[in-house]
Scaffold this motif. Sequence first.
Motif, PDB file in Angstrom:
ATOM      1  N   GLU A  73       0.929  -1.354  -0.107  1.00 58.16           N
ATOM      2  CA  GLU A  73       0.071  -0.093   0.051  1.00 58.16           C
ATOM      3  C   GLU A  73       0.775   1.363   0.061  1.00 58.16           C
ATOM      4  O   GLU A  73       0.231   2.431   0.463  1.00 58.16           O
ATOM      5  CB  GLU A  73      -0.941  -0.088   1.259  1.00 58.16           C
ATOM      6  CG  GLU A  73      -1.959  -1.240   1.230  1.00 58.16           C
ATOM      7  CD  GLU A  73      -2.951  -1.140   2.410  1.00 58.16           C
ATOM      8  OE1 GLU A  73      -2.823  -0.212   3.154  1.00 58.16           O
ATOM      9  OE2 GLU A  73      -3.813  -2.105   2.358  1.00 58.16           O
ATOM     10  N   THR A 123      -0.023  12.175   7.379  1.00 58.14           N
ATOM     11  CA  THR A 123       0.270  10.908   6.548  1.00 58.14           C
ATOM     12  C   THR A 123       1.412  11.149   5.728  1.00 58.14           C
ATOM     13  O   THR A 123       1.910  12.093   5.288  1.00 58.14           O
ATOM     14  CB  THR A 123      -0.944  10.751   5.526  1.00 58.14           C
ATOM     15  OG1 THR A 123      -2.169  10.774   6.158  1.00 58.14           O
ATOM     16  CG2 THR A 123      -0.821   9.529   4.631  1.00 58.14           C
ATOM     17  N   HIS A 164      -5.058  -0.104  11.921  1.00 59.38           N
ATOM     18  CA  HIS A 164      -4.953  -1.409  11.793  1.00 59.38           C
ATOM     19  C   HIS A 164      -3.952  -2.074  12.562  1.00 59.38           C
ATOM     20  O   HIS A 164      -3.059  -1.149  13.452  1.00 59.38           O
ATOM     21  CB  HIS A 164      -4.389  -1.558  10.338  1.00 59.38           C
ATOM     22  CG  HIS A 164      -4.404  -2.809   9.684  1.00 59.38           C
ATOM     23  ND1 HIS A 164      -3.535  -3.946   9.948  1.00 59.38           N
ATOM     24  CD2 HIS A 164      -5.256  -3.422   8.894  1.00 59.38           C
ATOM     25  CE1 HIS A 164      -3.772  -4.868   9.446  1.00 59.38           C
ATOM     26  NE2 HIS A 164      -4.872  -4.947   8.614  1.00 59.38           N
ATOM     27  N   SER A 182       2.087   6.493   2.675  1.00 56.39           N
ATOM     28  CA  SER A 182       0.796   6.340   3.182  1.00 56.39           C
ATOM     29  C   SER A 182       0.479   5.745   4.567  1.00 56.39           C
ATOM     30  O   SER A 182      -0.801   5.825   5.137  1.00 56.39           O
ATOM     31  CB  SER A 182      -0.206   5.426   2.333  1.00 56.39           C
ATOM     32  OG  SER A 182      -0.146   6.148   1.029  1.00 56.39           O
ATOM     33  N   ILE A 183       1.670   5.551   5.534  1.00 55.54           N
ATOM     34  CA  ILE A 183       1.491   5.065   6.856  1.00 55.54           C
ATOM     35  C   ILE A 183       1.577   6.326   7.659  1.00 55.54           C
ATOM     36  O   ILE A 183       1.908   7.352   7.204  1.00 55.54           O
ATOM     37  CB  ILE A 183       2.692   4.160   7.286  1.00 55.54           C
ATOM     38  CG1 ILE A 183       3.917   5.096   7.299  1.00 55.54           C
ATOM     39  CG2 ILE A 183       2.796   3.089   6.502  1.00 55.54           C
ATOM     40  CD1 ILE A 183       4.884   4.395   8.261  1.00 55.54           C
ATOM     41  N   PRO A 184       0.972   6.373   8.753  1.00 55.88           N
ATOM     42  CA  PRO A 184       0.943   7.489   9.814  1.00 55.88           C
ATOM     43  C   PRO A 184       2.386   7.892  10.173  1.00 55.88           C
ATOM     44  O   PRO A 184       3.319   7.124  10.073  1.00 55.88           O
ATOM     45  CB  PRO A 184       0.112   6.973  10.897  1.00 55.88           C
ATOM     46  CG  PRO A 184       0.264   5.577  10.977  1.00 55.88           C
ATOM     47  CD  PRO A 184       0.217   5.211   9.576  1.00 55.88           C
ATOM     48  N   GLY A 219      -5.603  -2.769   3.989  1.00 56.37           N
ATOM     49  CA  GLY A 219      -5.600  -1.235   4.942  1.00 56.37           C
ATOM     50  C   GLY A 219      -4.718  -1.279   6.151  1.00 56.37           C
ATOM     51  O   GLY A 219      -4.832  -0.503   6.955  1.00 56.37           O
ATOM     52  N   TYR A 220      -3.458  -2.177   5.920  1.00 59.53           N
ATOM     53  CA  TYR A 220      -2.652  -2.231   6.894  1.00 59.53           C
ATOM     54  C   TYR A 220      -1.754  -0.906   7.013  1.00 59.53           C
ATOM     55  O   TYR A 220      -1.156  -0.700   8.168  1.00 59.53           O
ATOM     56  CB  TYR A 220      -1.552  -3.357   6.587  1.00 59.53           C
ATOM     57  CG  TYR A 220      -0.423  -3.112   5.293  1.00 59.53           C
ATOM     58  CD1 TYR A 220       0.460  -2.377   5.827  1.00 59.53           C
ATOM     59  CD2 TYR A 220      -0.814  -3.505   4.224  1.00 59.53           C
ATOM     60  CE1 TYR A 220       1.387  -1.975   4.665  1.00 59.53           C
ATOM     61  CE2 TYR A 220       0.005  -3.279   3.223  1.00 59.53           C
ATOM     62  CZ  TYR A 220       1.091  -2.527   3.499  1.00 59.53           C
ATOM     63  OH  TYR A 220       2.120  -2.004   2.308  1.00 59.53           O
ATOM     64  N   GLN A 247      -3.092   2.020   7.564  1.00 57.64           N
ATOM     65  CA  GLN A 247      -4.037   2.807   8.307  1.00 57.64           C
ATOM     66  C   GLN A 247      -3.712   2.890   9.931  1.00 57.64           C
ATOM     67  O   GLN A 247      -3.406   1.739  10.257  1.00 57.64           O
ATOM     68  CB  GLN A 247      -5.541   2.234   8.118  1.00 57.64           C
ATOM     69  CG  GLN A 247      -6.164   2.624   6.509  1.00 57.64           C
ATOM     70  CD  GLN A 247      -6.170   3.878   6.120  1.00 57.64           C
ATOM     71  OE1 GLN A 247      -6.485   4.937   6.902  1.00 57.64           O
ATOM     72  NE2 GLN A 247      -5.426   4.076   4.725  1.00 57.64           N
ATOM     73  N   PRO A 248      -3.813   4.079  10.519  1.00 54.97           N
ATOM     74  CA  PRO A 248      -3.304   4.110  11.790  1.00 54.97           C
ATOM     75  C   PRO A 248      -4.290   3.134  12.684  1.00 54.97           C
ATOM     76  O   PRO A 248      -3.375   2.800  13.720  1.00 54.97           O
ATOM     77  CB  PRO A 248      -3.654   5.596  12.020  1.00 54.97           C
ATOM     78  CG  PRO A 248      -3.946   6.248  10.831  1.00 54.97           C
ATOM     79  CD  PRO A 248      -4.396   5.305   9.884  1.00 54.97           C
TER      80      PRO A 248
END
Lengths: 352, 352
Positions: free
Chosen positions: B104, B190, B165, B194-196, B159-160, B162-163
Amino acid sequence: MNPVLVEAWRGDAVESFHRGAVAVVDGDGALVAALGDIERPVFPRSAVKLLQALPLVESGAADRFGLTDEELALACASHGGEPTHTRTAAAVLAKAGLDHAVLECGVHWPYHEASAHAMVADGARPSTLHNNCSGKHAGFVCLGCLLADGSDRRGFLAGYAQPGHAVMREVSAALQATTGCDLSRVPRGTDGCSIPTYAFPLRQLAHGFARVATGVGLGPGRAAAAARLRRAMASSPFMVAGSGRFDTRVMQALGERVCCKVGAEGVYCAALPEAGLGVALKIDDGNTARACEVAMAALIEAWVPLGDDAERSLLAGLSNLTLRNWRGLEVGRLSAHDALRRLGPGANRARA
Amino acid sequence: MNPVLVEAWRGDAVESFHRGAVAVVDGDGALVAALGDIERPVFPRSAVKLLQALPLVESGAADRFGLTDEELALACASHGGEPTHTRTAAAVLAKAGLDHAVLECGVHWPYHEASAHAMVADGARPSTLHNNCSGKHAGFVCLGCLLADGSDRRGFLAGYAQPGHAVMREVSAALQATTGCDLSRVPRGTDGCSIPTYAFPLRQLAHGFARVATGVGLGPGRAAAAARLRRAMASSPFMVAGSGRFDTRVMQALGERVCCKVGAEGVYCAALPEAGLGVALKIDDGNTARACEVAMAALIEAWVPLGDDAERSLLAGLSNLTLRNWRGLEVGRLSAHDALRRLGPGANRARA
């Protein structure tokens, strides 16, 4: 200590920020507005290509070789090396009976990625024509051919990028006359394309561009040359930069109302003919890729009456730019500091 | 107002300059040295990939899938997308029974120009494997496969990045524990992949890397994981960045004595195991391409006893870097401010 001009936001936090200075000057040299230290000498780099192209026009070389508006715009350009740019640079050289071998600007891949990739796919290699300064150098070559005055052109041109060569002496004289700076007393460096670059206070750079905007103090020949180059850039903005680039987009939208030119290391200069002003800014940290464009967009919003929604929307997008990541997600924005907009007479803010 | 850390000289004049802040902290969290504001939260971006990879090792996922040192180094990398990098990322995914479609991180051309051009010449297009973060994401995928615990892996992984997950919760917990920051109370953005990304004071980032350097305060499992990742980076420095890149060159030369990692927007973090210290710096203007590397080189000179002329010469060249133009002419230099060297215990200056 210069103020913050541009902030880079990530989410709701300022991630990075850019300090700098701005001078706005009128044709008489009066300081109309300023932020930060405008007396520190800064190298304007490619932001003064219009000033460096004045001798090409004034000398009669542009007419002798029948240069078109497109070709004059390219002489003032930092182009992306797209095929139209390199063809045009080659055409200028051909008019002088020469080719790219004479250029002393060095070689790099086109800045325009798709053009570089198309060359790679064809197995082609870049030449001096792809250097973003090839149009400026082709203009220097035309000037040199005129100055050679019948002697061997190639022999005369050798070393034209050196400070002591007759071509560079003409270019330096134009910089000195338009900015009012004694070039023997300011720092000199070597530019990316190997010509000398002199460090000017922003106040003097802005004054030079105010003279370009108004003709005041230039004398009739130089004033006409400046107006011709401004109009060439306005009529051929693609030549000045290229696909998707700031200078091209702004001049495509605003025509002769803004004559703006970016330079390396975070410098921007502009002539605003309607207001009769010159603008010069420097980002302290030398960021050209984002900061000085965002700052210049805000200055245009502040000083140029914008005509319709399309113009306002273009400039608003450029002075408060959305940042997206590799998946296209919106992650932040680049935003001009309000101090830049507050510099202006406020016409656009009042209307907005 | 942060001090100037790096100056860009053109000829004999400073053309541009970079301000910033630095924290040097020991394993107990004591501040050993600092410049500028080290309490302002900054997004560390890719500089904390080692911390983000801790759960991969601690959880047992790295062993479950038999990851090698090269693969663990790639999990801590911002790589250039060279063929060795993309093959290794693909191999990690294959060990988990998956491929690049699960990543992702988004897609971009290899940062390594020759690799990008080789792909263009072959008519190839980049995939998520070429993203500079693909190794880190492949590590997240392995962690996710372990956490999935027999359930459908692809479904669990969706969606791994996403914060909320489970994978990101493990990663955030490791960041919180190593830095001592409550992540619920700091700004979140972000990242490019795309990770936080969370904003930490430099003091806390440096403390996190001091813990990586010493193991102090981590507990045995996490301390062992940190040491394993440090050693993986030291034994496979090519995986961490790539051809000609700063992190690769420094770790190739200094091995386990320096574990350094650059991040976007002018951040650098390093663990210095011999000195038992962690280092974190941020360039205010976000310049990663030049400023933070030059600053980190000076900090390494200040804090790491350098063994021989080759080591001293490498670091001296990186902290006072010659700038050349398109014709190869020397036009200036990037130079770390003496304030950075003065921060250190002075061993190398005395010997030089």
